[in-house]
Scaffold this active site. Structure first.
Site: not given
Length: 371
Positions: A234-236, A238
């Site tokens: 999960l990106d920063m 999300t």
């Protein structure tokens, strides 16, 4: 002397009975045709009567035509021509006289035989027996060092050693991890598979370390947990459900697009939502040369310029949900992953960690190929 009047009509043809030929109009008399076997007619008073009406009798053969033998009796014992059948004894059935198509000498399989599953007590293949030699990348993955690709990369970098000798190729089979070190640290034997749910907040990275010194999820996890690897990323910005495990093989199986584990997201978007454009995502979409598979998008709630969407994907490519929605002209304001495969976020608090029961992990492993 006057000439006979000319008759109109088609020319006369020779008689098929072998009598004198009738000359065609304006032609010469033809020679009588020779009688053949086809001119034979059955005997009897009616046949003679018909022949007498025509003025001449058709020649009759001097001996009767021999009847053709049945197919079962027409087999030539000397030549054995294919397509002919041998005389069938009285004690043989119709199916017994058919030629066998088998080219080997193995006995025919009984019709009542059915393949049976290997019993639980039977010996397992060597690759799955406890203690059997396996590839070092697989052993290290099961020990939670990383995925197979990560381990192969470590080996290429010279970070994995066996008995003090750095490996240069992953083509090595070992029965155990005794004497194996990674970055100079010995590797413990693989323990029982564990799987955890983690509610990731925004503002942290899904990585073990960051060169820029930014916060990672491992800074938020309890220190008493075993060494864990993340399943997916999960990106920063999300948030939501993030799964962690100590089994690199399980991680790889759950990430493979071929296994098509469902990832479900709730997305808050800003912009004009086109229902038809969302429905078209079910056929897939290509963005900047990257093909994204079928995506299921539904409108959960809409209020003014904002809307909540429910997005379901199975591939999990890098920033897939954000790129697809931006391609439709929508701005993502919030992105939350609420489920991954059979596991749900539910009411797990932010930064909360919870171990998934072993029976749920066993059911998942039984569904995944090769697990």
């Amino acid at each position: 002397m006057s000439k006979p009047p000319r008759r109109s009509g088609p020319p006369r043809r020779p008689s098929k009975t072998g009598g004198p030929a009738r000359p065609p109009f304006g032609g010469k008399p033809q020679r009588p045709r020779r009688a053949t076997e086809q001119d034979h007619v059955p005997d009897g008073p009616r046949a003679a009567e018909r022949a007498g009406e025509r003025g001449t009798a058709r020649p009759v053969r001097d001996r009767p035509v021999r009847e053709r033998a049945p197919l079962e009796r027409s087999f030539n014992e000397r030549t054995g021509k294919p397509g002919e059948r041998r005389p069938r004894p009285d004690n043989r059935s119709e199916s017994d006289e058919r030629p066998s198509r088998r080219t080997d000498r193995r006995p025919p399989r009984r019709t009542d035989e059915r393949p049976t599953r290997r019993s639980e007590g039977a010996a397992a293949p060597a690759a799955h027996r406890p203690g059997a030699p396996q590839r070092i990348a697989k052993l290290l993955a099961r020990a939670g060092v990383g995925s197979r690709r990560d381990i192969e990369r470590m080996i290429a970098e010279g970070r994995v050693s066996v008995e003090g000798t750095a490996l240069t190729s992953p083509a090595l089979n070992l029965a155990s991890l005794d004497g194996v070190t990674v970055d100079g640290n010995p590797v413990a034997a693989a323990s029982a598979t564990r799987l955890y749910r983690f509610h990731k907040p925004t503002g942290c990275l899904t990585t073990a370390r960051d060169p820029k010194g930014r916060a990672t999820i491992y800074d938020l996890l309890p220190k008493d947990l075993p060494r864990l690897v993340t399943i997916g990323r999960l990106d920063m910005n999300t948030e939501g459900l993030l799964l962690l495990t100590n089994d690199g093989e399980l991680k790889r199986a759950m990430e493979l697009p071929a296994n098509a584990l469902i990832r479900r997201y709730r997305v808050r978007v800003f912009g004009s939502v086109n229902a038809r454009a969302l429905e078209a995502l079910a056929e897939g979409v290509t963005i900047e040369g990257v093909r994204y598979g079928s995506i299921n998008a539904d409108i959960e709630h809409k209020s003014g310029a904002y809307a909540w969407l429910v997005i379901t994907i199975t591939e999990g490519k890098n920033r897939e949900v954000r790129k697809v929605l931006e391609h439709l002209g929508l701005k993502v304001a919030r992105l939350i992953r609420v489920s991954y495969g059979p596991f749900e976020l539910e009411d797990l608090p932010v930064r909360g960690v919870e171990q998934i029961p072993d029976d749920a992990v066993s059911r998942l492993r039984s569904r995944l190929p090769g697990k």
